[in-house]
Design a protein around this motif. Structure first.
Motif, PDB file in Angstrom:
ATOM      1  N   ASP A  97      -1.132  12.187  -1.067  1.00  0.00           N
ATOM      2  CA  ASP A  97      -1.251  12.400   0.372  1.00  0.00           C
ATOM      3  C   ASP A  97       0.107  12.367   1.071  1.00  0.00           C
ATOM      4  OD1 ASP A  97      -2.574  12.731   2.835  1.00  0.00           O
ATOM      5  OD2 ASP A  97      -2.606  10.576   3.166  1.00  0.00           O
ATOM      6  N   VAL A  98       0.932  11.375   0.757  1.00  0.00           N
ATOM      7  CA  VAL A  98       2.222  11.197   1.427  1.00  0.00           C
ATOM      8  C   VAL A  98       3.298  10.983   0.384  1.00  0.00           C
ATOM      9  CG1 VAL A  98       1.184  10.213   3.509  1.00  0.00           C
ATOM     10  CG2 VAL A  98       1.889   8.695   1.650  1.00  0.00           C
ATOM     11  N   GLY A  99       4.565  11.078   0.819  1.00  0.00           N
ATOM     12  CA  GLY A  99       5.621  10.841  -0.141  1.00  0.00           C
ATOM     13  C   GLY A  99       7.006  11.063   0.411  1.00  0.00           C
ATOM     14  N   VAL A 100       7.989  11.081  -0.494  1.00  0.00           N
ATOM     15  CA  VAL A 100       9.399  11.205  -0.144  1.00  0.00           C
ATOM     16  C   VAL A 100      10.068  12.129  -1.156  1.00  0.00           C
ATOM     17  CG1 VAL A 100      11.601   9.985   0.119  1.00  0.00           C
ATOM     18  CG2 VAL A 100       9.469   8.869   0.817  1.00  0.00           C
TER      19      VAL A 100
ATOM     20  N   ARG B 263       9.516   1.716   0.062  1.00  0.00           N
ATOM     21  CA  ARG B 263       8.878   0.406  -0.074  1.00  0.00           C
ATOM     22  C   ARG B 263       7.603   0.332   0.757  1.00  0.00           C
ATOM     23  NH1 ARG B 263      12.615  -2.522   2.110  1.00  0.00           N
ATOM     24  NH2 ARG B 263      13.913  -2.638   0.254  1.00  0.00           N
ATOM     25  N   SER B 264       7.650   0.849   1.961  1.00  0.00           N
ATOM     26  CA  SER B 264       6.476   0.818   2.841  1.00  0.00           C
ATOM     27  C   SER B 264       5.331   1.648   2.274  1.00  0.00           C
ATOM     28  CB  SER B 264       6.849   1.331   4.233  1.00  0.00           C
ATOM     29  OG  SER B 264       5.722   1.428   5.068  1.00  0.00           O
ATOM     30  N   LEU B 265       5.643   2.847   1.752  1.00  0.00           N
ATOM     31  CA  LEU B 265       4.596   3.704   1.194  1.00  0.00           C
ATOM     32  C   LEU B 265       4.005   3.103  -0.076  1.00  0.00           C
ATOM     33  CD1 LEU B 265       6.210   7.226   1.740  1.00  0.00           C
ATOM     34  CD2 LEU B 265       4.290   6.243   2.990  1.00  0.00           C
TER      35      LEU B 265
ATOM     36  N   LEU C 227      11.628  11.341  -6.152  1.00  0.00           N
ATOM     37  CA  LEU C 227      10.342  11.940  -5.776  1.00  0.00           C
ATOM     38  C   LEU C 227       9.298  10.843  -5.742  1.00  0.00           C
ATOM     39  CD1 LEU C 227      10.362  15.031  -8.185  1.00  0.00           C
ATOM     40  CD2 LEU C 227      11.066  14.996  -5.789  1.00  0.00           C
ATOM     41  N   LEU C 228       8.617  10.722  -4.622  1.00  0.00           N
ATOM     42  CA  LEU C 228       7.526   9.755  -4.500  1.00  0.00           C
ATOM     43  C   LEU C 228       6.303  10.452  -3.941  1.00  0.00           C
ATOM     44  CD1 LEU C 228       6.279   6.855  -4.333  1.00  0.00           C
ATOM     45  CD2 LEU C 228       7.210   6.740  -2.008  1.00  0.00           C
ATOM     46  N   THR C 229       5.158  10.248  -4.585  1.00  0.00           N
ATOM     47  CA  THR C 229       3.878  10.636  -3.985  1.00  0.00           C
ATOM     48  C   THR C 229       2.951   9.430  -4.045  1.00  0.00           C
ATOM     49  OG1 THR C 229       2.889  11.427  -6.059  1.00  0.00           O
ATOM     50  CG2 THR C 229       4.116  13.030  -4.742  1.00  0.00           C
TER      51      THR C 229
END
Length: 346
Positions: free
Chosen positions: A195-198, A123-125, A189-191
């Motif tokens: 640059d950032v992700g999970v 949620r924050s990303l 999978l999150l990008t």
């Protein structure tokens, strides 16, 4: 302050015990001959000369070797303190840069063991996304980040979403630019902004008692790999269920996938598009700008897809000098690597 405490503090500035004894003796005398300092400090005259040169280099004393006999004078404490403070201030930027570099390196990966924490990180990303995000998430977890996804779409972020582990059609109204669903479980999978992700295994978000772990990463080299895997392996396996309406024209984007997505949905709605591209030639890297009608797209975001490999997204633009192809960051197949594209109705 007693002599012992003063000596300890001077030692922190790199002075040896003999250097401290010599310097404190000079402070008491103000200015003295080497022999006087040698007797008072309990060292040889030759050593006093050697130590005095070292102290002079650091601004603690001045050596008057132009007179006979040579004398040594302690500099006023204010001057010494100013010199030390100046030295400390001068190294501060280098120390801070090295420290922040280590901080960045240590913060590149975070191991997360809790499902609640994984959702919080996602949620924050998503809330911080500026141009693009790709996400796969189980249907049961979608409501927990729904508001963040809707807000991202509303502020112009390209959101490519796979809702996995689907039993019945989920409510996906407004949550993504393109939504696909899949009945099977898949990794989360999150990008975000390449640059950032999970990365999280399916079990972690499906079960509260899972002992599996997720990784939150912040590394520019890793994110494009995850995007490639997402678009190449998982996106084609899922079924398209929703696509947002095209943005009002004119629009201007630095994110090239968003450009291709908007060009695709506009062309399919019957809009005749023109594009102005600022970028560089992939042949010789010279800066260039072209304007012309958009006559084709290669893309893998919206059905029917027509790209030849998963990350291929490009425009074909008809200019006065002929048709040129345009790609995004790192383009090599196309004629132009775009930095900025403006789309408008002809």
């Amino acid at each position: 302050m007693d002599d012992r405490t003063l000596s300890d503090l001077l030692r922190r500035f790199g002075l040896s015990d003999k250097e401290i004894d010599t310097y404190l003796t000079l402070l008491e005398h103000g200015e003295a001959k080497a022999s006087t300092v040698a007797d008072a400090a309990g060292v040889s005259k030759r050593y006093v000369y050697s130590v005095s040169e070292s102290l002079a280099d650091r601004g603690f004393v001045e050596v008057h070797d132009h007179v006979v006999p040579t004398t040594i004078r302690a500099n006023p404490p204010d001057e010494v303190i100013d010199r030390l403070r100046s030295d400390v201030d001068s190294i501060r930027p280098a120390l801070e840069e090295r420290f922040s570099r280590v901080e960045r390196e240590t913060e590149q990966f975070e191991v997360v063991k809790s499902r609640v924490t994984v959702i919080k990180r996602i949620r924050s990303l998503v809330d911080d996304a500026e141009s693009e995000l790709t996400l796969s998430i189980p249907a049961k977890r979608l409501p927990e980040i729904r508001d963040s996804l809707v807000a991202a779409v509303e502020r112009g972020v390209l959101v490519l979403l796979v809702v996995s582990d689907v039993d019945e059609p989920p409510d996906v109204d407004g949550v993504a630019s393109v939504v696909r669903t899949w009945s099977e479980a898949m990794p989360t999978l999150l990008t975000v902004d390449s640059d950032v992700g999970v990365i999280a295994p399916p079990e972690l978000l499906r079960r509260s008692d899972s002992d599996r772990q997720a990784i939150v990463f912040a590394q520019e080299q890793l994110a494009p790999v995850i995007v490639g895997s997402f678009l190449g392996n998982y996106w084609p396996a899922a079924a398209e269920v929703a696509t947002v309406e095209p943005a009002a024209l004119p629009v201007e984007y630095e994110n090239f996938r968003q450009t291709v997505f908007q060009a695709t949905v506009h062309l399919r709605s019957g809009t005749t598009l023109t594009a102005t591209v600022a970028g560089r030639s992939t042949a010789d890297e010279t800066e260039t700008e072209v304007t012309g009608r958009v006559v084709g797209v290669k893309q893998g975001m919206v059905e029917p897809t027509n790209n030849e490999f998963p990350v291929q997204h490009s425009l074909a633009i008809e200019t006065a000098d002929g048709t040129v192809t345009v790609g995004g960051k790192g383009a090599f197949v196309e004629d132009i690597e775009a930095d900025l594209v403006r789309l408008d109705a002809e």
